[in-house]
Design an enzyme around this catalytic site. Sequence first.
Site, PDB file in Angstrom:
ATOM      1  N   ASP A  97     -10.576  49.264  62.752  1.00  0.00           N
ATOM      2  CA  ASP A  97     -11.165  48.264  61.848  1.00  0.00           C
ATOM      3  C   ASP A  97     -12.595  47.943  62.275  1.00  0.00           C
ATOM      4  OD1 ASP A  97     -11.253  46.529  59.702  1.00  0.00           O
ATOM      5  OD2 ASP A  97     -10.398  44.850  60.811  1.00  0.00           O
ATOM      6  N   ILE A 152     -14.999  27.723  64.012  1.00  0.00           N
ATOM      7  CA  ILE A 152     -16.303  28.384  64.091  1.00  0.00           C
ATOM      8  C   ILE A 152     -16.352  29.676  63.278  1.00  0.00           C
ATOM      9  CG2 ILE A 152     -16.888  27.423  66.340  1.00  0.00           C
ATOM     10  CD1 ILE A 152     -15.961  30.009  67.630  1.00  0.00           C
ATOM     11  N   GLY A 153     -15.225  30.100  62.710  1.00  0.00           N
ATOM     12  CA  GLY A 153     -15.226  31.320  61.907  1.00  0.00           C
ATOM     13  C   GLY A 153     -13.971  31.426  61.081  1.00  0.00           C
ATOM     14  N   GLY A 171     -11.777  34.338  58.545  1.00  0.00           N
ATOM     15  CA  GLY A 171     -11.656  35.704  58.027  1.00  0.00           C
ATOM     16  C   GLY A 171     -10.444  35.851  57.143  1.00  0.00           C
ATOM     17  N   GLY A 172     -10.218  37.090  56.686  1.00  0.00           N
ATOM     18  CA  GLY A 172      -9.109  37.338  55.786  1.00  0.00           C
ATOM     19  C   GLY A 172      -7.759  37.219  56.447  1.00  0.00           C
ATOM     20  N   MET A 173      -7.703  37.399  57.783  1.00  0.00           N
ATOM     21  CA  MET A 173      -6.406  37.360  58.440  1.00  0.00           C
ATOM     22  C   MET A 173      -6.279  36.225  59.438  1.00  0.00           C
ATOM     23  SD  MET A 173      -6.539  40.416  61.264  1.00  0.00           S
ATOM     24  CE  MET A 173      -7.632  40.292  62.681  1.00  0.00           C
ATOM     25  N   ALA A 174      -7.383  35.532  59.748  1.00  0.00           N
ATOM     26  CA  ALA A 174      -7.296  34.515  60.797  1.00  0.00           C
ATOM     27  C   ALA A 174      -8.478  33.561  60.710  1.00  0.00           C
ATOM     28  CB  ALA A 174      -7.259  35.176  62.176  1.00  0.00           C
ATOM     29  N   LYS A 209      -8.186  32.565  68.252  1.00  0.00           N
ATOM     30  CA  LYS A 209      -7.985  33.134  66.914  1.00  0.00           C
ATOM     31  C   LYS A 209      -6.560  32.823  66.480  1.00  0.00           C
ATOM     32  CE  LYS A 209      -9.935  36.794  65.330  1.00  0.00           C
ATOM     33  NZ  LYS A 209     -10.419  38.160  65.000  1.00  0.00           N
TER      34      LYS A 209
END
Length: 570
Positions: A147, A22-23, A25-28, A45
């Site tokens: 962050d 569902i998503g 990102g740059g790290m996960a 995650k």
Amino acid sequence: MTEGVAQTVRLLAGRYQVGDLIGRGGMADVHVGTDSRLGRRVAIKLLKPTLATDPAFRSRFRREAQEAAKMAHPTIVRIFDAGEETVVEDDGAEVQVPFIIMEFVDGRLLKDMIAEGPLDPAEAVRIISQVLTALEYSHRAGVVHRDVKPGNIMVTSNGQVKVMDFGIARAISDSSASIAETSTIVGTAQYFSPEQARGEAVDARTDLYSTGIVLFEMLTGRAPFTGDNPVAVAYQHVNQQALPPSAANPRVSPALDAVVLRAMAKDRFERFQTAGEFRIDAETAAQGAIPARKSTKPADFNATLFGVNPNAVVGTEATFRQLNVDQNDRIPRTQNRPPVAWIWGGVVVMIAMIVAVVLWTLSLTEQSTSYTQNVAIPVPTVVGTTWEEGSAAITDDKLVSVRVDEASAEFPAGVIVRTKPEAGVTVSPDQEITVYVSSGAETVKVPQIVNKDQAAAAADLVAAGLTAGEPTPAYSASLKAGIVVSSVPAPGESVPQGTAVALTVSNGLVQIPDVAGQDVGAATTALTAMQLTVSTDPDRACSGGKVSAQSLKGDAPQKSAVTIKYCAKP
């Protein structure tokens, strides 16, 4: 790499079922999942396996996840669990996959909302106010986020703001060696504070700088600093002043400009010092007022007294000359003292002025109450009263009430939930007061959960905004153990959000009745209807065709074999 792992790992820690992506990102990557032990929907995650190659990172990751899991606040996404899973890839290599089990939030990322264009200033302040509430809570708990960015902020379908990844950024950033490396892991350098860009220690004010960047982006639809690489952006954070948001969006007021620019001050001592201070000033600016800001430098009153030129700068040559005039430079006096008539005239004038001031003060005291009420009126306390009562109280105070209905599980329909501005805030006469009136608890429909596994049914209830009550076991001839037989309320019924739905679940057994004395045909039909395997055994000791005995009765496994003896003497 991460996507391949997500396809291999179906169950984490023996209890978390990994679902759809569902998503990303740059790290996960983030997947929807189910906690099979508690039967609730969660967000999973999966961090990049490369992060787990450093033993120091794994230690920091566990420690920071434990600290973040202690925080419980409506504006913070809860962390339920964290750990690492050993996964065997297609080539046979074993990799460590760090994972975080979080509260599942049904909503949208703030970065997706900003991508559609600038937000209305009032909505932007409403969102940032809840972000600052989350930061105020975390800072009091000693946790600095590090962050804050739109990719870590979610807005639910009912407008609730949720901030994610508290404490996790610290574990990641501590294992990065440079700005370039950090930007690929922690996120984008567009939200760095100057002290982060310089590699200095961070504190709560670092989060407030990043929050100011987020507010700027919501108001304008773009970040204040951009560049070809993270280092170029970081340089601008340290050395370049941002333009006010109104330069890109004329709807932004000067007061809100001032709030954003103060939050983005390069010197952390010139920023807001607490999240609560930032939130109050942002809300004040959104209401059209100018936030009060105390000067950080005390006024030098001595510079305006005793004949010193107030326009002269203290310490300059002009000021020094003025305070140290040589006796020879002074204008010669033509008489030693003023005439006596002047002295007595001055005394009379001073007495008259004193009497006038005293009389004016007394009259002002008598009229102060009515005068103050005409200029500044406090918003009355009407929360908990009916709309009719509250509206009348607001009108009596020479204010204007505007009704807005909203769902509330706490207040019954027709009762005032809150006002904007809040009670006690002073406003001018004829100011509009938005009065939020409860329309009752929001209702949802019970989903179709009959004939489903108990864990899946519970997950469906949570997704619908309901909860699963304590299950009640029941006999069933056809449904396997653990399958939902029925529910109260039944599927399709509309109930208040948060209602606990009672489940009746099959225990995998049947209750075989005692059929002795019944006609053998009727007994066989009744047992066969229970999906039992029935066989008959003639009893030559009696006659009449009645059942004389049976091999099983009472609780028995489904589809059991039952032998009945019946009287068959000729």
